[in-house]
Design a protein around this motif. Structure first.
Motif, PDB file in Angstrom:
ATOM      1  N   ASP A  81       0.831  -1.203   0.000  1.00 35.84           N
ATOM      2  CA  ASP A  81       0.000   0.000   0.000  1.00 35.84           C
ATOM      3  C   ASP A  81       0.865   1.252   0.000  1.00 35.84           C
ATOM      4  N   CYS A  82       0.239   2.334  -0.421  1.00 41.96           N
ATOM      5  CA  CYS A  82       0.952   3.599  -0.560  1.00 41.96           C
ATOM      6  C   CYS A  82       1.369   4.113   0.817  1.00 41.96           C
ATOM      7  N   PRO A  83       2.653   4.435   1.014  1.00 41.79           N
ATOM      8  CA  PRO A  83       3.105   4.924   2.325  1.00 41.79           C
ATOM      9  C   PRO A  83       2.578   6.323   2.629  1.00 41.79           C
ATOM     10  N   SER A  84       2.128   7.002   1.611  1.00 42.55           N
ATOM     11  CA  SER A  84       1.666   8.370   1.794  1.00 42.55           C
ATOM     12  C   SER A  84       0.180   8.436   2.156  1.00 42.55           C
ATOM     13  N   CYS A  85      -0.665   7.759   1.358  1.00 40.74           N
ATOM     14  CA  CYS A  85      -2.104   7.858   1.616  1.00 40.74           C
ATOM     15  C   CYS A  85      -2.722   6.530   2.070  1.00 40.74           C
ATOM     16  N   GLY A  86      -1.975   5.425   1.983  1.00 41.80           N
ATOM     17  CA  GLY A  86      -2.471   4.152   2.490  1.00 41.80           C
ATOM     18  C   GLY A  86      -3.346   3.375   1.528  1.00 41.80           C
ATOM     19  N   THR A  87      -3.501   3.849   0.289  1.00 36.66           N
ATOM     20  CA  THR A  87      -4.270   3.118  -0.712  1.00 36.66           C
ATOM     21  C   THR A  87      -3.575   1.792  -1.023  1.00 36.66           C
ATOM     22  N   SER A  88      -4.360   0.715  -1.128  1.00 35.81           N
ATOM     23  CA  SER A  88      -3.721  -0.561  -1.452  1.00 35.81           C
ATOM     24  C   SER A  88      -3.394  -0.598  -2.938  1.00 35.81           C
ATOM     25  N   LEU A  89      -2.138  -0.930  -3.247  1.00 33.33           N
ATOM     26  CA  LEU A  89      -1.674  -0.911  -4.635  1.00 33.33           C
ATOM     27  C   LEU A  89      -1.624  -2.310  -5.222  1.00 33.33           C
ATOM     28  N   ASN A  90      -1.152  -3.258  -4.411  1.00 31.71           N
ATOM     29  CA  ASN A  90      -1.099  -4.638  -4.879  1.00 31.71           C
ATOM     30  C   ASN A  90      -2.009  -5.488  -4.012  1.00 31.71           C
ATOM     31  N   LYS A  91      -2.817  -6.307  -4.675  1.00 40.63           N
ATOM     32  CA  LYS A  91      -3.694  -7.201  -3.922  1.00 40.63           C
ATOM     33  C   LYS A  91      -2.855  -8.321  -3.327  1.00 40.63           C
ATOM     34  N   LEU A  92      -3.156  -8.641  -2.078  1.00 40.78           N
ATOM     35  CA  LEU A  92      -2.476  -9.768  -1.439  1.00 40.78           C
ATOM     36  C   LEU A  92      -3.002 -11.052  -2.055  1.00 40.78           C
ATOM     37  N   LYS A  93      -2.081 -11.904  -2.455  1.00 46.85           N
ATOM     38  CA  LYS A  93      -2.498 -13.147  -3.114  1.00 46.85           C
ATOM     39  C   LYS A  93      -2.334 -14.320  -2.160  1.00 46.85           C
ATOM     40  N   ARG A  94      -3.273 -15.242  -2.283  1.00 46.08           N
ATOM     41  CA  ARG A  94      -3.160 -16.478  -1.515  1.00 46.08           C
ATOM     42  C   ARG A  94      -2.119 -17.361  -2.162  1.00 46.08           C
ATOM     43  N   SER A  95      -1.442 -18.147  -1.363  1.00 44.57           N
ATOM     44  CA  SER A  95      -0.482 -19.095  -1.907  1.00 44.57           C
ATOM     45  C   SER A  95      -1.260 -20.214  -2.610  1.00 44.57           C
ATOM     46  N   PHE A  96      -0.533 -21.031  -3.328  1.00 41.17           N
ATOM     47  CA  PHE A  96      -1.137 -22.155  -4.047  1.00 41.17           C
ATOM     48  C   PHE A  96      -1.925 -23.047  -3.094  1.00 41.17           C
ATOM     49  N   PHE A  97      -1.311 -23.392  -1.953  1.00 41.89           N
ATOM     50  CA  PHE A  97      -1.971 -24.261  -0.980  1.00 41.89           C
ATOM     51  C   PHE A  97      -3.148 -23.539  -0.328  1.00 41.89           C
ATOM     52  N   GLY A  98      -2.987 -22.260  -0.141  1.00 45.40           N
ATOM     53  CA  GLY A  98      -4.068 -21.457   0.415  1.00 45.40           C
ATOM     54  C   GLY A  98      -5.311 -21.557  -0.437  1.00 45.40           C
ATOM     55  N   LYS A  99      -5.122 -21.483  -1.751  1.00 42.85           N
ATOM     56  CA  LYS A  99      -6.236 -21.588  -2.694  1.00 42.85           C
ATOM     57  C   LYS A  99      -6.873 -22.969  -2.625  1.00 42.85           C
ATOM     58  N   ILE A 100      -6.008 -23.992  -2.569  1.00 37.67           N
ATOM     59  CA  ILE A 100      -6.506 -25.366  -2.513  1.00 37.67           C
ATOM     60  C   ILE A 100      -7.375 -25.567  -1.273  1.00 37.67           C
ATOM     61  N   PHE A 101      -6.890 -25.107  -0.132  1.00 35.40           N
ATOM     62  CA  PHE A 101      -7.647 -25.277   1.109  1.00 35.40           C
ATOM     63  C   PHE A 101      -8.938 -24.488   1.075  1.00 35.40           C
ATOM     64  N   LYS A 102      -8.899 -23.298   0.502  1.00 36.95           N
ATOM     65  CA  LYS A 102     -10.093 -22.479   0.418  1.00 36.95           C
ATOM     66  C   LYS A 102     -11.161 -23.205  -0.402  1.00 36.95           C
ATOM     67  N   TRP A 103     -10.724 -23.759  -1.554  1.00 37.79           N
ATOM     68  CA  TRP A 103     -11.683 -24.446  -2.417  1.00 37.79           C
ATOM     69  C   TRP A 103     -12.154 -25.758  -1.823  1.00 37.79           C
ATOM     70  N   LEU A 104     -11.230 -26.460  -1.134  1.00 37.76           N
ATOM     71  CA  LEU A 104     -11.617 -27.698  -0.451  1.00 37.76           C
ATOM     72  C   LEU A 104     -12.716 -27.392   0.556  1.00 37.76           C
ATOM     73  N   PHE A 105     -12.538 -26.318   1.298  1.00 36.72           N
ATOM     74  CA  PHE A 105     -13.482 -25.886   2.322  1.00 36.72           C
ATOM     75  C   PHE A 105     -14.860 -25.630   1.705  1.00 36.72           C
ATOM     76  N   ILE A 106     -14.864 -24.880   0.596  1.00 33.15           N
ATOM     77  CA  ILE A 106     -16.122 -24.539  -0.075  1.00 33.15           C
ATOM     78  C   ILE A 106     -16.780 -25.791  -0.645  1.00 33.15           C
ATOM     79  N   LEU A 107     -15.984 -26.592  -1.372  1.00 40.65           N
ATOM     80  CA  LEU A 107     -16.523 -27.802  -2.008  1.00 40.65           C
ATOM     81  C   LEU A 107     -17.032 -28.800  -0.980  1.00 40.65           C
ATOM     82  N   PHE A 108     -16.301 -28.923   0.130  1.00 44.97           N
ATOM     83  CA  PHE A 108     -16.709 -29.858   1.168  1.00 44.97           C
ATOM     84  C   PHE A 108     -18.074 -29.473   1.735  1.00 44.97           C
ATOM     85  N   ASN A 109     -18.265 -28.175   1.968  1.00 45.50           N
ATOM     86  CA  ASN A 109     -19.548 -27.710   2.505  1.00 45.50           C
ATOM     87  C   ASN A 109     -20.682 -27.936   1.525  1.00 45.50           C
TER      88      ASN A 109
END
Ligand SMILES: [Zn+2]
Length: 110
Positions: free
Chosen positions: A19-47
């Protein structure tokens, strides 16, 4: 590392900054890791899977119940359903908690 202009305040910031050090606007989106994505989808699919399975189980149980010949069979079906559903819910919650923890641990970090 290059400098880019912040879209909000046009301050010069590094293109790797989250994020911008001056105004705090987020510039780059935080990305989930590969495993993070897998677990997120496992969680959704399981439900989704458990929801569908529950509906199917309910349909099957009412079928058994209405086709039962006597009250003993009906009582057996009712008891079996209660135990079965209780067990299923316990497993559901248990796996949800474990997967939820993994989703939490693999959350994008700064
Ligand atoms: Zn800015």
């Amino acid at each position: 590392m290059a400098l880019v202009n912040c879209p909000e305040c046009s301050h010069q910031v590094s293109n790797t900054a989250i994020d911008c050090p001056s105004c705090g606007t987020s510039l780059n989106k935080l990305k989930r890791s590969f495993f993070g994505k897998i677990f997120k989808w496992l969680f959704i699919l399981f439900n989704i899977f458990m929801l569908v399975a529950s509906f199917k189980a309910c349909g099957g149980v009412s079928e058994v119940y209405t086709s039962s010949q006597n009250e003993y069979e009906q009582a057996g079906a009712a008891i079996g359903t209660t135990i079965g559903m209780g067990l299923m819910l316990t497993i559901w919650v248990f796996i949800d908690v474990i997967l939820g923890l993994f989703v939490l641990f693999t959350r994008p970090k700064r």
